[in-house]
Design a protein around this motif. Sequence first.
Motif, PDB file in Angstrom:
ATOM      1  N   ALA A 116      61.741  -0.318  60.907  1.00 30.67           N
ATOM      2  CA  ALA A 116      61.182   1.037  60.745  1.00 30.67           C
ATOM      3  C   ALA A 116      62.089   1.899  59.868  1.00 30.67           C
ATOM      4  CB  ALA A 116      60.987   1.693  62.113  1.00 30.67           C
ATOM      5  N   LEU A 117      63.400   1.743  59.995  1.00 33.41           N
ATOM      6  CA  LEU A 117      64.332   2.479  59.141  1.00 33.41           C
ATOM      7  C   LEU A 117      64.109   2.105  57.674  1.00 33.41           C
ATOM      8  CD1 LEU A 117      67.598   2.188  61.281  1.00 33.41           C
ATOM      9  CD2 LEU A 117      66.261   4.266  60.865  1.00 33.41           C
ATOM     10  N   ASP A 118      63.951   0.813  57.404  1.00 33.79           N
ATOM     11  CA  ASP A 118      63.679   0.361  56.034  1.00 33.79           C
ATOM     12  C   ASP A 118      62.384   0.972  55.509  1.00 33.79           C
ATOM     13  OD1 ASP A 118      65.981  -1.148  56.051  1.00 33.79           O
ATOM     14  OD2 ASP A 118      64.962  -3.080  56.316  1.00 33.79           O
ATOM     15  N   ALA A 119      61.337   0.970  56.341  1.00 33.34           N
ATOM     16  CA  ALA A 119      60.047   1.532  55.937  1.00 33.34           C
ATOM     17  C   ALA A 119      60.177   3.033  55.652  1.00 33.34           C
ATOM     18  CB  ALA A 119      58.993   1.288  57.018  1.00 33.34           C
ATOM     19  N   LEU A 120      60.926   3.744  56.480  1.00 35.25           N
ATOM     20  CA  LEU A 120      61.129   5.186  56.276  1.00 35.25           C
ATOM     21  C   LEU A 120      61.880   5.478  54.986  1.00 35.25           C
ATOM     22  CD1 LEU A 120      62.129   6.799  59.688  1.00 35.25           C
ATOM     23  CD2 LEU A 120      60.202   7.399  58.232  1.00 35.25           C
ATOM     24  N   ILE A 121      62.929   4.729  54.730  1.00 38.32           N
ATOM     25  CA  ILE A 121      63.741   4.943  53.529  1.00 38.32           C
ATOM     26  C   ILE A 121      62.899   4.712  52.273  1.00 38.32           C
ATOM     27  CG2 ILE A 121      65.786   4.161  52.243  1.00 38.32           C
ATOM     28  CD1 ILE A 121      66.405   5.779  54.839  1.00 38.32           C
ATOM     29  N   ASP A 122      61.939   3.806  52.352  1.00 40.24           N
ATOM     30  CA  ASP A 122      61.036   3.586  51.214  1.00 40.24           C
ATOM     31  C   ASP A 122      60.153   4.795  50.941  1.00 40.24           C
ATOM     32  OD1 ASP A 122      62.032   1.118  50.591  1.00 40.24           O
ATOM     33  OD2 ASP A 122      60.313  -0.026  51.341  1.00 40.24           O
ATOM     34  N   LEU A 123      59.982   5.671  51.935  1.00 38.67           N
ATOM     35  CA  LEU A 123      59.142   6.867  51.777  1.00 38.67           C
ATOM     36  C   LEU A 123      59.915   8.068  51.243  1.00 38.67           C
ATOM     37  CD1 LEU A 123      57.135   6.676  55.116  1.00 38.67           C
ATOM     38  CD2 LEU A 123      56.359   5.996  52.837  1.00 38.67           C
ATOM     39  N   GLY A 124      61.231   8.023  51.296  1.00 42.32           N
ATOM     40  CA  GLY A 124      62.052   9.155  50.854  1.00 42.32           C
ATOM     41  C   GLY A 124      63.432   9.065  51.474  1.00 42.32           C
ATOM     42  N   ARG A 125      64.200  10.131  51.297  1.00 43.03           N
ATOM     43  CA  ARG A 125      65.562  10.143  51.841  1.00 43.03           C
ATOM     44  C   ARG A 125      65.695  11.279  52.853  1.00 43.03           C
ATOM     45  NH1 ARG A 125      70.848  11.707  51.471  1.00 43.03           N
ATOM     46  NH2 ARG A 125      72.354  10.026  51.413  1.00 43.03           N
ATOM     47  N   PRO A 126      65.475  10.937  54.135  1.00 46.34           N
ATOM     48  CA  PRO A 126      65.594  11.970  55.164  1.00 46.34           C
ATOM     49  C   PRO A 126      67.011  12.520  55.255  1.00 46.34           C
ATOM     50  CG  PRO A 126      64.520   9.998  56.031  1.00 46.34           C
ATOM     51  CD  PRO A 126      65.078   9.638  54.690  1.00 46.34           C
ATOM     52  N   ALA A 127      67.125  13.778  55.666  1.00 41.39           N
ATOM     53  CA  ALA A 127      68.444  14.380  55.898  1.00 41.39           C
ATOM     54  C   ALA A 127      69.108  13.677  57.077  1.00 41.39           C
ATOM     55  CB  ALA A 127      68.300  15.869  56.183  1.00 41.39           C
ATOM     56  N   GLN A 128      68.286  13.272  58.053  1.00 45.66           N
ATOM     57  CA  GLN A 128      68.799  12.637  59.260  1.00 45.66           C
ATOM     58  C   GLN A 128      67.662  11.862  59.917  1.00 45.66           C
ATOM     59  OE1 GLN A 128      69.768  15.185  62.735  1.00 45.66           O
ATOM     60  NE2 GLN A 128      71.831  14.344  62.535  1.00 45.66           N
ATOM     61  N   ILE A 129      67.997  10.743  60.552  1.00 42.56           N
ATOM     62  CA  ILE A 129      67.021   9.992  61.338  1.00 42.56           C
ATOM     63  C   ILE A 129      67.571   9.874  62.747  1.00 42.56           C
ATOM     64  CG2 ILE A 129      65.745   7.839  61.654  1.00 42.56           C
ATOM     65  CD1 ILE A 129      66.060   7.343  58.624  1.00 42.56           C
ATOM     66  N   GLN A 130      66.764  10.289  63.713  1.00 45.76           N
ATOM     67  CA  GLN A 130      67.116  10.175  65.123  1.00 45.76           C
ATOM     68  C   GLN A 130      66.127   9.207  65.768  1.00 45.76           C
ATOM     69  OE1 GLN A 130      66.996  14.217  66.666  1.00 45.76           O
ATOM     70  NE2 GLN A 130      68.166  14.972  64.917  1.00 45.76           N
ATOM     71  N   LEU A 131      66.494   8.644  66.907  1.00 48.21           N
ATOM     72  CA  LEU A 131      65.652   7.661  67.582  1.00 48.21           C
ATOM     73  C   LEU A 131      65.372   8.087  69.019  1.00 48.21           C
ATOM     74  CD1 LEU A 131      64.247   4.872  67.706  1.00 48.21           C
ATOM     75  CD2 LEU A 131      66.493   3.886  68.263  1.00 48.21           C
ATOM     76  N   ALA A 132      64.088   8.101  69.376  1.00 47.03           N
ATOM     77  CA  ALA A 132      63.663   8.387  70.743  1.00 47.03           C
ATOM     78  C   ALA A 132      62.868   7.191  71.265  1.00 47.03           C
ATOM     79  CB  ALA A 132      62.795   9.642  70.788  1.00 47.03           C
ATOM     80  N   VAL A 133      63.221   6.722  72.460  1.00 52.36           N
ATOM     81  CA  VAL A 133      62.504   5.600  73.075  1.00 52.36           C
ATOM     82  C   VAL A 133      62.179   5.936  74.524  1.00 52.36           C
ATOM     83  CG1 VAL A 133      63.531   3.853  71.556  1.00 52.36           C
ATOM     84  CG2 VAL A 133      64.627   4.366  73.753  1.00 52.36           C
ATOM     85  N   LEU A 134      61.053   5.413  74.983  1.00 48.78           N
ATOM     86  CA  LEU A 134      60.681   5.604  76.378  1.00 48.78           C
ATOM     87  C   LEU A 134      61.584   4.757  77.277  1.00 48.78           C
ATOM     88  CD1 LEU A 134      58.713   6.936  78.358  1.00 48.78           C
ATOM     89  CD2 LEU A 134      57.192   4.969  78.036  1.00 48.78           C
ATOM     90  N   ILE A 135      61.818   3.490  76.885  1.00 45.53           N
ATOM     91  CA  ILE A 135      62.627   2.567  77.676  1.00 45.53           C
ATOM     92  C   ILE A 135      63.679   1.914  76.788  1.00 45.53           C
ATOM     93  CG2 ILE A 135      62.609   0.434  79.060  1.00 45.53           C
ATOM     94  CD1 ILE A 135      61.081   2.675  80.432  1.00 45.53           C
ATOM     95  N   ASP A 136      64.933   1.911  77.254  1.00 45.63           N
ATOM     96  CA  ASP A 136      65.995   1.148  76.592  1.00 45.63           C
ATOM     97  C   ASP A 136      66.367   0.035  77.555  1.00 45.63           C
ATOM     98  OD1 ASP A 136      68.214   0.055  75.385  1.00 45.63           O
ATOM     99  OD2 ASP A 136      69.313   1.944  75.201  1.00 45.63           O
TER     100      ASP A 136
END
Length: 179
Positions: A116-136
């Motif tokens: 998903a990080l790779d897919a996001l970077i292909d869309l642009g350059r975010p200032a920051q990427i944070q991760l939220a998950v229901l279960i770790d």
Amino acid sequence: MSKRVIFDEQAIQRATTRIAHEIIERNKGIENCVLVGIKTRGIYLAKRLAERIEQIEGMSIPVGEVDITLYRDDLTVKTASEEPLLKGTNVPMDVTDRKVILIDDVLYTGRTVRAALDALIDLGRPAQIQLAVLIDRGHRELPIRPDYVGKNVPTSKEEIIAANLKEIDEVDEVSIKQK
């Protein structure tokens, strides 16, 4: 296969409410933020978080969805008939210079998030990427750590965590099963 419910509908609601508050607090509001759900269940969690954030802040937060199919490191295509099924990426805003909160249901090895990080970077350059998950559930194979967690569930590799959401599974619950 025995199944034990570890998160019921109320627990999922409480976790999404808490994560929504944590996102607002950490980012000092939601200005310049966007939620991006990882298909399939991550997008439904992203929409739920957006609803809670709007209830709390009185402002809407943009929501997008990312399909990681072509970014997976376990993808091998042998014949044309075995092409991967694409579900489509839809991020209706430019992610460049924005804070992107990536959302998924269960964090396990970290490989889905890496894709998903790779897919996001292909869309642009975010200032920051944070991760939220229901279960770790642990067992990371990559150096990936969530910023927001609904519940930490230590598991063995012989167990399976199933996150079910009403939008596609007709029930809100997270269960743990033996392989």
